[in-house]
Design a protein around this motif. Structure first.
Motif, PDB file in Angstrom:
ATOM      1  N   THR A 168       1.206  -0.981   0.239  1.00  0.00           N
ATOM      2  CA  THR A 168       0.263  -0.184   0.058  1.00  0.00           C
ATOM      3  C   THR A 168       1.077   1.254   0.147  1.00  0.00           C
ATOM      4  O   THR A 168       0.740   2.473  -0.466  1.00  0.00           O
ATOM      5  N   SER A 169       1.797   1.270   0.572  1.00  0.00           N
ATOM      6  CA  SER A 169       2.841   2.163   0.704  1.00  0.00           C
ATOM      7  C   SER A 169       3.528   2.469  -0.591  1.00  0.00           C
ATOM      8  O   SER A 169       5.107   2.778  -0.752  1.00  0.00           O
ATOM      9  N   LEU A 170       3.069   2.517  -1.899  1.00  0.00           N
ATOM     10  CA  LEU A 170       3.417   2.975  -3.222  1.00  0.00           C
ATOM     11  C   LEU A 170       3.221   4.429  -3.481  1.00  0.00           C
ATOM     12  O   LEU A 170       1.836   5.050  -3.544  1.00  0.00           O
ATOM     13  N   LEU A 171       3.994   4.629  -4.320  1.00  0.00           N
ATOM     14  CA  LEU A 171       4.127   6.632  -4.280  1.00  0.00           C
ATOM     15  C   LEU A 171       2.983   6.786  -5.450  1.00  0.00           C
ATOM     16  O   LEU A 171       2.663   7.540  -5.776  1.00  0.00           O
ATOM     17  N   GLY A 172       2.769   5.401  -6.389  1.00  0.00           N
ATOM     18  CA  GLY A 172       1.982   6.155  -7.122  1.00  0.00           C
ATOM     19  C   GLY A 172       0.367   5.651  -6.903  1.00  0.00           C
ATOM     20  O   GLY A 172      -0.911   6.227  -7.504  1.00  0.00           O
ATOM     21  N   HIS A 173       0.167   5.834  -5.275  1.00  0.00           N
ATOM     22  CA  HIS A 173      -1.335   5.458  -5.114  1.00  0.00           C
ATOM     23  C   HIS A 173      -1.305   7.313  -4.644  1.00  0.00           C
ATOM     24  O   HIS A 173      -0.977   7.245  -4.006  1.00  0.00           O
ATOM     25  N   ASP A 174      -3.434   7.005  -4.213  1.00  0.00           N
ATOM     26  CA  ASP A 174      -3.785   7.812  -3.324  1.00  0.00           C
ATOM     27  C   ASP A 174      -2.869   8.023  -2.084  1.00  0.00           C
ATOM     28  O   ASP A 174      -3.297   7.082  -1.612  1.00  0.00           O
ATOM     29  N   ARG A 175      -2.760   9.811  -1.744  1.00  0.00           N
ATOM     30  CA  ARG A 175      -2.913   9.452  -0.466  1.00  0.00           C
ATOM     31  C   ARG A 175      -3.555   8.981   0.846  1.00  0.00           C
ATOM     32  O   ARG A 175      -3.142   8.928   1.735  1.00  0.00           O
ATOM     33  N   ASP A 176      -4.930   8.898   0.373  1.00  0.00           N
ATOM     34  CA  ASP A 176      -5.641   8.127   1.721  1.00  0.00           C
ATOM     35  C   ASP A 176      -5.228   7.218   1.953  1.00  0.00           C
ATOM     36  O   ASP A 176      -5.967   6.723   3.085  1.00  0.00           O
ATOM     37  N   ILE A 177      -4.753   5.664   1.018  1.00  0.00           N
ATOM     38  CA  ILE A 177      -4.309   4.781   1.390  1.00  0.00           C
ATOM     39  C   ILE A 177      -3.027   4.687   2.405  1.00  0.00           C
ATOM     40  O   ILE A 177      -2.948   3.571   2.544  1.00  0.00           O
ATOM     41  N   TRP A 178      -2.305   4.987   2.144  1.00  0.00           N
ATOM     42  CA  TRP A 178      -1.489   5.566   2.957  1.00  0.00           C
ATOM     43  C   TRP A 178      -1.764   5.239   4.591  1.00  0.00           C
ATOM     44  O   TRP A 178      -0.808   5.063   5.294  1.00  0.00           O
ATOM     45  N   SER A 179      -3.115   5.733   4.858  1.00  0.00           N
ATOM     46  CA  SER A 179      -3.613   6.534   5.828  1.00  0.00           C
ATOM     47  C   SER A 179      -3.725   4.474   6.338  1.00  0.00           C
ATOM     48  O   SER A 179      -3.661   4.661   7.874  1.00  0.00           O
ATOM     49  N   LEU A 180      -3.536   3.439   5.797  1.00  0.00           N
ATOM     50  CA  LEU A 180      -3.357   2.357   6.323  1.00  0.00           C
ATOM     51  C   LEU A 180      -2.620   1.584   6.974  1.00  0.00           C
ATOM     52  O   LEU A 180      -2.460   0.734   7.708  1.00  0.00           O
ATOM     53  N   GLU A 181      -1.330   3.030   6.327  1.00  0.00           N
ATOM     54  CA  GLU A 181       0.332   1.800   7.241  1.00  0.00           C
ATOM     55  C   GLU A 181       0.406   2.778   8.445  1.00  0.00           C
ATOM     56  O   GLU A 181      -0.905   3.051   8.854  1.00  0.00           O
ATOM     57  N   ILE A 182       1.204   1.364   9.406  1.00  0.00           N
ATOM     58  CA  ILE A 182       1.084   1.797  10.159  1.00  0.00           C
ATOM     59  C   ILE A 182       2.130   3.008  10.614  1.00  0.00           C
ATOM     60  O   ILE A 182       2.398   3.598  10.059  1.00  0.00           O
ATOM     61  N   SER A 183       2.028   3.452  12.882  1.00  0.00           N
ATOM     62  CA  SER A 183       2.250   4.606  12.894  1.00  0.00           C
ATOM     63  C   SER A 183       3.917   4.158  13.335  1.00  0.00           C
ATOM     64  O   SER A 183       4.031   3.637  12.685  1.00  0.00           O
ATOM     65  N   ALA A 184       4.410   5.925  12.912  1.00  0.00           N
ATOM     66  CA  ALA A 184       5.689   5.709  13.047  1.00  0.00           C
ATOM     67  C   ALA A 184       6.009   5.126  14.500  1.00  0.00           C
ATOM     68  O   ALA A 184       7.425   4.279  14.430  1.00  0.00           O
ATOM     69  N   ASP A 185       5.242   5.304  15.200  1.00  0.00           N
ATOM     70  CA  ASP A 185       6.035   4.843  16.909  1.00  0.00           C
ATOM     71  C   ASP A 185       5.513   3.352  16.398  1.00  0.00           C
ATOM     72  O   ASP A 185       6.516   2.873  17.287  1.00  0.00           O
TER      73      ASP A 185
END
Length: 840
Positions: free
Chosen positions: A443-460
């Protein structure tokens, strides 16, 4: 050669009271330029000594002795072949001297005189003459019958037949000079001097005759005495013959006695050597009674018993590995002793194996304390087993089978112990990570819309995963290094076993090395043994590490970056060890995952489809780059920086290329706007990141941004004073056809009246109204997120002012003094743009 011989006699030999017999001009064989003279020389005093002298002629034309040999030192002379035309010959003294004569006559004379002098003066052993004509080594080789042509040498030989020539001495020369002075004749009156000498000679002959006649009686007595002396000599000769027979008998007796003494000496020497060898065998094959008792019943429970057992084992090993000649191994006593040693070896090896086998199984059942992400150390176990190190080394040398069995028992027992510890360690790590959303696809692909990135884990969470992995590797490091060091020392893994090298069978049948392998092959074999044993002990380590990383991977698609950094740190701190190799293999796999991850990022850019129904602003992959760079910062600041930098260049190059492609594909927003905003955003982001490897891409993004801005202004600003611009285009056409600029006003279509009519169509209010419409269009095109409206508006203002100044210049050049001007000034233009910007 006669003149050289006289010169040599006078300058060299006469001073030493020596007489030159013959000489030969020679050069060294194959080096004829270096010449010298070989001379046969006789002493003038008794006893006569014959020498062979080498004379060198110096640069100052003087003669100098170089070396000399006594005739008795000559062993042989070799003429190379029996041809009289040959020039070469060899002389054998303490070493061989090879010469080449200047001509055949001198060579023949030198060899013949050498043979004659040897025949005459050498009493013991004549030198051998090889490859020379037989006629040269006979008594009459130099007589006229043989027609020898060298008269000078023949005269010298004839003189030698009668009596050796004696040159006058200094005393005789002095007496002759006194005689000549007494006669008181001048050198010119030689005949008178000769007559005087003849008279004195006659007088002396007369006196001699008278003396002979007067001594007749004495002569008869002398003859009588001589006869008596002859009879006495014959008697003495018979007596000497009898003595000679006695001496011969004594000689034979002494020779027999000497032979017997020699045989006795040889026998004594052989007996002495035999005694020494037997003493050596007895000493080397001796094993004290104390050591025998210990080997039969060793005590491994006390420190003193352990010490005695080690000493007894070493004594047995030294005795069994003694270097004894193979022939002596056939002795029955030696074979009997070998059988006794084998018996002691088997008993001692069995005792050691039983003791260590029980210890390995006992310690293998030790579990230790397990609490969270931790792994117990086994230093206390290693310390207890360390006292058996010498005995294990003894087994490796003396009993390979027992050594291998014990090694297998150790790896089986401790392998189960480490397997339990490792599973608990990794299970605790996985529990701490927990089970979150499992990514079914990246999901952390540059070509995906930004809202999909929110599914990723947090920095912590990402930091927590990194910390847990670091804790696991930190726990593994001392355990693996400690175990490896113990195994290498205890099982002597850094020393090759006899079976892996060229070997020699010793007294007990054990094979020892006879050839040292190359260092590189030795290190390779040692590393292989260590790796195999550690793999058996930590058989599940690789799979457990793989599972932990896979668990992290399912939670976070950016795992490859910080995992790569963490593995790299620990592969360096683990140095050259089994753990380092294991982590190194994982490092390669994670590096491949990073490459695939970055390749997927590039593919997502290539496959990206911009939204077609809405206005297009910043493209998703350009917008996502900032957060991507934040996640990748950990890798960029580590020792693996180069792995990311090479992908960064490809990634940004792809973005620069596909911004233009995607801008042209969009229907709602002008392509110039999309390029301008995205290149500007990319340039700003690269300037903020300050990644040196992307400097060229940052400059390229800025250049493309400026080009897009200029293209948009040129296309959409156009010419707000269109009719006026068209009018002056016609003016410029006339000027180009040859009309002077000052005469354009006389042209009917371009006179002052026509110019005023056109200018009146562009009052200030109309211009401002047109600019307001343009501002709304620009505002509609541009996106709010990049906020380039004021930048574009200022660029259009500058373009308007540029066009205004151009028209003013043309009016002044073509209509000078007409007092014709546009109805608004530059200040009005600046005010129009400012008012419009403030009103919106």
């Amino acid at each position: 050669m006669t003149s050289i011989g006289r010169a040599l006699q006078k300058e060299v030999f006469q001073l030493n009271e020596e007489r030159l017999i013959t000489c030969c001009h020679v050069g060294k064989y194959l080096k004829k330029k270096k010449s010298s003279f070989l001379c046969i020389v006789s002493s003038t005093s008794i006893p006569i000594n014959i020498s062979i002298v080498q004379i060198k002629q110096t640069d100052k034309q003087t003669f100098k002795r170089k070396r000399s040999w006594a005739l008795a030192e000559l062993k042989s002379i070799d003429g190379h072949n029996d041809s009289t035309e040959a020039l070469e010959f060899d002389m054998y003294f303490d070493k061989v001297y090879r010469w080449s004569a200047s001509n055949t006559k001198e060579r023949q004379s030198f060899i013949h005189n050498l043979w004659r002098q040897a025949k005459k003066h050498i009493l013991k052993e004549m030198p051998t003459f090889k490859n020379v004509p037989v006629s040269w080594i006979t008594e009459y080789a130099m007589t006229p019958e043989n027609k020898f042509e060298n008269s000078d040498l023949m005269e010298m030989d004839n003189d030698n037949d009668d009596e050796d020539f004696q040159a006058i001495t200094e005393k005789e020369q002095e007496d002759l000079m006194n005689l000549m002075q007494e006669c008181n004749f001048s050198i010119g009156n030689a005949e008178a001097f000769m007559e005087a000498l003849m008279k004195e000679l006659s007088m002396l002959d007369e006196k001699n005759v008278q003396c002979v006649l007067a001594s007749e009686k004495q002569v008869e007595d002398l003859m009588k005495n001589l006869n008596e002396a002859i009879d006495e000599a014959e008697r003495l000769e018979k007596l000497l013959d009898s003595y000679d027979e006695i001496l011969c008998h004594v000689k034979e007796t002494m020779e027999k006695m000497e032979k017997k003494n020699s045989m006795i000496s040889i026998a004594n020497k052989n007996n002495q050597l035999l005694l020494e060898e037997l003493e050596k065998i007895v000493t080397r094959l001796n094993l004290s009674h104390k050591h025998q008792k210990i080997l039969e019943d060793a005590d491994f429970t006390t420190p003193s018993g352990m010490k005695d057992a080690v000493e007894a084992g070493n004594a047995l090993k030294e005795a069994m590995n003694s270097d004894i000649d193979k022939a002596l191994l056939q002795l029955s006593a030696v074979q009997e002793q070998r059988r006794r040693f084998d018996k002691y070896k088997e008993m001692f090896a069995r005792s050691i194996s039983r003791q260590l086998n029980n210890l390995f199984i006992h310690y293998g059942n030790y579990k230790g304390k397990l609490d969270g992400i931790s792994m117990p150390l086994h230093g206390n176990i290693h310390s207890d087993l360390g006292s058996y190190t010498d005995l294990m080394h003894w087994l490796k040398v003396m009993d390979q089978k027992s050594y291998r069995l014990l090694k297998n028992v150790y790896t089986d027992s401790f392998g189960k112990l480490y397997e339990t510890n490792l599973k608990n360690l990794f299970e605790s790590a996985r529990e701490k990570i927990g089970v979150m959303l499992t990514l079914t696809s990246p999901t952390s692909l540059l070509g995906h819309d930004r809202d999909i990135w929110s599914l990723e884990i947090s920095a912590d969470d990402r930091k927590k995963y990194d910390t847990i992995l670091d804790q696991v590797l930190t726990q593994l490091e001392p355990v693996c290094l400690q175990e490896q060091m113990f195994c290498v020392n205890f099982f002597q893994l850094d020393v090759l076993s006899p079976s892996s090298k060229n070997t020699l069978t010793t007294l007990d049948g054990t094979e020892i090395s006879t050839e040292v392998l190359p260092q590189r092959k030795v290190e390779k074999q040692v590393n292989e043994d260590v790796r195999n044993m550690m793999m058996n002990l930590f058989s599940c380590l690789k799979s457990e590490l793989d599972n932990l990383i896979e668990h992290i991977k399912r939670q976070d698609s950016f795992y490859c970056m910080y995992v790569l950094v963490r593995l790299n740190d620990h592969v360096m701190s683990a140095k050259s060890s089994f753990l380092s190799n294991t982590i190194g293999s994982l490092l390669i796999e994670v590096k491949r995952s990073l490459d695939q991850f970055m390749y997927n990022q590039i593919e997502s850019i290539v496959e990206y489809k911009p939204p077609r129904k809405a206005k297009c602003g910043i493209l998703a992959y350009v917008l996502n780059l900032e957060e991507f760079a934040t996640h990748a910062d950990c890798l960029l600041k580590s020792g693996r920086r180069a792995d990311l930098e090479k992908w960064y260049t490809r990634l940004v190059d792809t973005m620069i290329e596909y911004i233009a492609i995607h801008a042209n594909e969009h229907n709602k927003t002008p392509s110039q706007v999309i390029k301008m905003e995205n290149y500007h955003h990319l340039y700003s982001l690269l300037s903020q990141l300050k990644i040196s490897v992307l400097d060229s891409q940052r400059k390229e993004a800025k250049q493309k941004y400026n080009e897009a801005l200029q293209a948009y202004v040129t296309l959409y600003f156009g010419r707000p004073l269109e009719k006026l611009n068209t009018f002056f285009e016609g003016v410029q056409t006339r000027v180009a056809s040859g009309v002077k600029m000052s005469e354009v006003s006389y042209q009917l279509a371009f006179n002052k009246h026509e110019l005023r009519k056109v200018i009146q169509q562009y009052p200030g209010s109309a211009v401002k109204k047109g600019l307001e419409a343009l501002y709304k269009k620009v505002e509609k095109h541009l996106s709010e997120e990049e906020n380039l409206l004021q930048v574009v508006w200022r660029a259009m203002q500058e373009e308007f002012i540029r066009q205004y100044k151009m028209l003013e210049d043309l009016i002044q050049q073509c209509y000078p003094g007409s007092l014709i001007n546009l109805e608004f000034a530059i200040e009005d233009i600046l005010r129009f743009f400012s008012d419009i910007a403030r009103s919106h």
